[in-house]
Design an enzyme around this catalytic site. Structure first.
Site, PDB file in Angstrom:
ATOM      1  CD  GLU A 125      47.231  39.698  45.152  1.00  0.00           C
ATOM      2  OE1 GLU A 125      46.907  40.328  46.156  1.00  0.00           O
ATOM      3  OE2 GLU A 125      48.143  40.266  44.610  1.00  0.00           O
TER       4      GLU A 125
ATOM      5  CG  ASP B  43      49.141  45.892  42.312  1.00  0.00           C
ATOM      6  OD1 ASP B  43      48.317  46.582  42.842  1.00  0.00           O
ATOM      7  OD2 ASP B  43      49.486  44.888  42.997  1.00  0.00           O
TER       8      ASP B  43
ATOM      9  CD  GLU C  26      51.514  47.455  47.290  1.00  0.00           C
ATOM     10  OE1 GLU C  26      50.410  47.673  47.211  1.00  0.00           O
ATOM     11  OE2 GLU C  26      51.954  46.158  47.322  1.00  0.00           O
TER      12      GLU C  26
HETATM   13  C1  BDP Z   1      48.673  44.478  46.036  1.00  0.00           C
HETATM   14  C2  BDP Z   1      49.142  44.382  47.348  1.00  0.00           C
HETATM   15  C3  BDP Z   1      48.305  43.676  48.164  1.00  0.00           C
HETATM   16  C4  BDP Z   1      47.011  43.962  48.224  1.00  0.00           C
HETATM   17  C5  BDP Z   1      46.640  43.594  46.777  1.00  0.00           C
HETATM   18  C6  BDP Z   1      44.976  44.030  46.596  1.00  0.00           C
HETATM   19  O1  BDP Z   1      50.480  44.192  47.319  1.00  0.00           O
HETATM   20  O2  BDP Z   1      48.952  43.732  49.656  1.00  0.00           O
HETATM   21  O3  BDP Z   1      46.171  42.957  48.983  1.00  0.00           O
HETATM   22  O4  BDP Z   1      47.314  44.660  45.812  1.00  0.00           O
HETATM   23  O5  BDP Z   1      44.951  45.123  46.098  1.00  0.00           O
HETATM   24  O6  BDP Z   1      49.042  45.899  45.418  1.00  0.00           O
HETATM   25  O7  BDP Z   1      44.189  43.285  46.820  1.00  0.00           O
END
Ligand code: BDP
Length: 720
Positions: free
Chosen positions: A311, A385, A413
């Site tokens: 990401e 996720d 989340e």
């Molecule tokens: C996702 C979240 C994000 C995190 C990412 C992670 O939306 O904010 O940075 O995972 O785990 O669930 O790196």
């Protein structure tokens, strides 16, 4: 005003202040309420078994253990015991590590080899015809854990006669991951701002740091990553390391090690180098020196957690290197000091057109056995996720030569933030119990994680924290149970979630069976409820964009395909679901053959995972004979009904709970109910465009249009 009137108003005011502060304190005290023992028989038993406390250790940790025991007994039994330090008479509680015990007591305790360094033994013994209760371990931390465990027995109204308990944690690293930023915002945090007041540190030590450490120690958590995985390199500068050092000094006596997230590009950003290439000599040196600098301040520093090439975070791939190169370079830097690298496997790429669920496995499994000994790969519980339900991550069955660490998300989340009551240990247990078939039947995820399957030395469980500076720590009073339950499962991944709920309720609220029974039932069904009203039958990732608050199955305009809900549900006129079977992306092939077969075959694929693995027609017949469309709609309705049932249960608990927590939970459940209906209506209206079918009998008609739901915007939703 007359004197009488004035005094009257003053006392009313005082009454409210006292009521307010005592109930506010209740929220703050978490599961360490130490309520008065109101059962007379039990109280008599306790008092006749505890005449004195003899605390033998001298360390700060020993002092903490004694004070905890003393003040808890004072609160529960109304009697303040002093530390006698020598054993006279009988029915003493003797607390101290093995080496502090007199040889004859050591002998009575028996074999200390049954426990590891953090384990404890609680044993009723008889010495020279005098009964004593000994709480011991190999280290003072073990003793502290033993004291908390003993107090839990009393908090849950268990007998303390003839005890013989041996317990030790099954994993080495039991750690919270705080996604806390240096400006005190918390990524995916729904309980206020970060606890860490960087501005006032290192000189100002907030009492909360101590209370945080104590709460964690009470459930066996022994590590904390202070900073967000989306890391800021500044945390590694002397200005911040001084603050980190201050926190680690607070946590140390509670057995908690501090860890930090390492931004891979730190050598450039704060080191003035031109590259962060893990094979570059200057870079290697920079990290070595940085480690030296940190360990000089914090000799027991735990190590680094790293999110790399994920990401948008920098990583070794920026330099045509791989995860092994990156992780091993950092591992070498901390190895001389006993540090570890927790390298995250949460990777997927916009340049990879493959099913996102397959990418982490594809990237990491070829590296099996290639990481240094002090690297542990941290894998999220599922391949996408932290969804309300995901099948277990296939990596858990596929890397026998690599220590794998579980990453759970405690912060909600994707499960209603801190507004929805969802008891997560149920979810955690489902994952831990899943059978990977790595080495045949019964080789569960728990056995991979605790190292018993592959004789892994380095083991761990991480939980993304749900803690903030809200008065009650976690936003929702019941979200405290998720912190608690995470700690208990990290200690012992084989614990039953119902046992955890039972313990937590008794320690946090009341031992009254009329309260425990229904409320435990409410907690136990809460996880299935959220799955039903958000993502039943294997649906996933259909939430709204960015903040992830509320439904957004229609979202299709995001730049990366795998960020769009439509990518995941694939609803069309023919049906719904993501075909990950052989006829689709073949993600099922990432599991052991037995598991692959089960998921691949429509007949044997559990219906709870159906749409995760299969695209099926709207008329597909479910096991109960319903069509998929009807079954889906009824599941959404069931979720809403389950929340209504939770409300009914809670509404009857008023007389067992303090006013403040009663009302808080009542209001939160009301919102949860509203939001469950919102999810149901928005999703069903959206999917109905494709199914073109009526809602079945029993499903309430939506009161708003699909356009209305689509128009909802939440620019300031928290945690984003
Ligand atoms: C996702 C979240 C994000 C995190 C990412 C992670 O939306 O904010 O940075 O995972 O785990 O669930 O790196």
């Amino acid at each position: 005003m007359t004197y009488i009137k004035k005094t009257f108003f003053k006392s009313i005011l005082l009454f409210f202040v006292v009521c307010w502060s005592s109930s506010a304190q209740k929220d703050y005290k978490l599961w360490l309420q130490y309520n008065k023992v109101d059962n007379d028989n039990l109280k008599t038993e306790y008092l006749s078994n505890i005449k004195e406390i003899v605390s033998l250790g001298k360390s700060e940790t020993s002092q903490i253990a004694f004070t905890e025991l003393q003040s808890a007994l004072d609160e529960m039994l109304g009697k303040k015991f002093e530390n006698k330090s020598i054993t006279t008479g009988d029915h003493n509680i003797i607390i101290g590590s093995k080496e502090s015990l007199a040889p004859e007591i050591q002998k009575e305790i028996g074999n200390f080899d049954q426990i590891n360094d953090e384990g404890f033994i609680i044993k009723s013994i008889s010495i020279k015809n005098k009964k004593q209760l000994v709480i011991t371990g190999k280290t003072d931390i073990g003793v502290l854990y033993g004291v908390y465990s003993f107090l839990r027995l009393m908090q849950t109204n268990k007998s303390i006669q003839n005890l013989n308990i041996t317990d030790a944690p099954k994993t080495n690293i039991r750690i919270l991951n705080h996604w806390d930023n240096l400006d005190r915002t918390v990524e995916r945090g729904y309980a206020g701002f970060s606890l860490w007041n960087w501005q006032k540190l290192p000189d100002f030590i907030d009492q909360r740091y101590i209370d945080y450490a104590r709460a964690n120690a009470s459930i066996g958590i022994n590590g904390t990553v202070l900073t967000n995985v989306n890391a800021n390199a500044l945390i590694l500068t002397p200005q911040y390391l001084e603050k980190v050092e201050a926190l680690s000094n607070v946590f140390r006596p509670y057995g908690i090690k501090v860890y930090l997230t390492a931004r891979f590009s730190a050598p450039i950003e704060i080191g003035g180098l031109k590259t962060a290439d893990p094979k570059d000599a200057q870079v290697i040196n920079w990290w070595k020196n940085k480690a030296k600098e940190i360990y000089k301040r914090i000799p027991d520093f735990g190590g680094f957690l790293v999110k790399a090439n994920s990401e948008g975070q920098p990583g070794p791939q920026n330099y045509n290197r791989d995860h092994v190169d990156g992780a091993n370079m950092l591992a070498d830097a901390v190895a001389p000091f006993g540090g570890v690298i927790m390298w995250r496997a949460f990777v997927y790429s916009e340049h990879d057109a493959n099913d996102r669920a397959k990418q982490a496995y594809a990237e990491f499994v070829p590296y099996d056995g290639k990481f240094k000994d002090n690297v542990i790969v941290q894998v999220k519980n599922g391949a996408i996720d932290f969804q309300p339900r995901e099948p277990f991550h296939p990596m858990f069955g596929a890397m026998p030569k690599t220590p794998l660490m579980m990453e759970f998300q405690i912060t909600q989340e994707y499960l209603g933030f801190s507004t929805h009551l969802v008891f997560l240990p149920k979810l955690f247990q489902e994952v831990l119990e899943s059978d990977t078939y790595q080495k045949g039947k019964g080789t569960t995820v728990a056995k991979v994680i605790d190292g018993s399957l592959n004789k892994t030395k380095l083991t761990g469980i991480a939980g993304v924290s749900n803690i903030g500076n809200d008065l009650n720590w976690t936003g929702h009073p019941f979200a405290q149970a998720n912190w608690y339950g995470f700690g208990r499962l990290a200690w012992n991944p084989y614990l039953d979630s119902e046992t955890i709920a039972d313990e937590w309720l008794r320690c946090t609220f009341s031992n009254d069976e009329n309260f425990i029974k229904p409320v435990k039932q409410m907690m136990m069904q809460s996880r299935e409820a959220v799955v039903n009203y958000m993502t039943p039958l294997g649906l996933h990732h259909i939430m709204d964009t960015g903040h992830h608050y509320g439904p957004g199955p229609w979202v299709s305009n995001l730049s990366r395909p795998e960020w769009n809900p439509v990518y995941y549900h694939k609803a069309d006129k023919n049906g719904i679901g993501f075909d990950r079977s052989k006829t689709g992306t073949n993600a099922t092939a990432q599991y052991a053959p037995e598991v692959e077969k089960m998921f691949d075959n429509l007949e044997t694929c559990p219906e709870k995972d159906l749409l995760w693995f299969h695209h099926v027609s709207w008329d597909y017949k479910l096991k109960n004979g319903q069509t998929l469309w009807n079954g889906l709609a009824l599941k959404y309705q069931e979720g809403v009904n389950q929340v209504a049932a939770m409300q009914n249960i809670w509404n009857k608990t008023q007389k067992y709970v303090d006013e403040e927590r009663f009302k808080e939970v009542q209001m939160l459940l009301e919102i949860q109910h509203k939001e469950a209906k919102w999810w149901r209506d928005a999703c069903l209206l959206y999917f109905q465009q494709y199914s073109k079918k009526e809602l079945p009998l029993g499903v309430e008609k939506p009161t708003q249009s699909l356009d209305y739901f689509k128009s909802l915007k939440f620019p300031f939703a928290p945690g984003n």
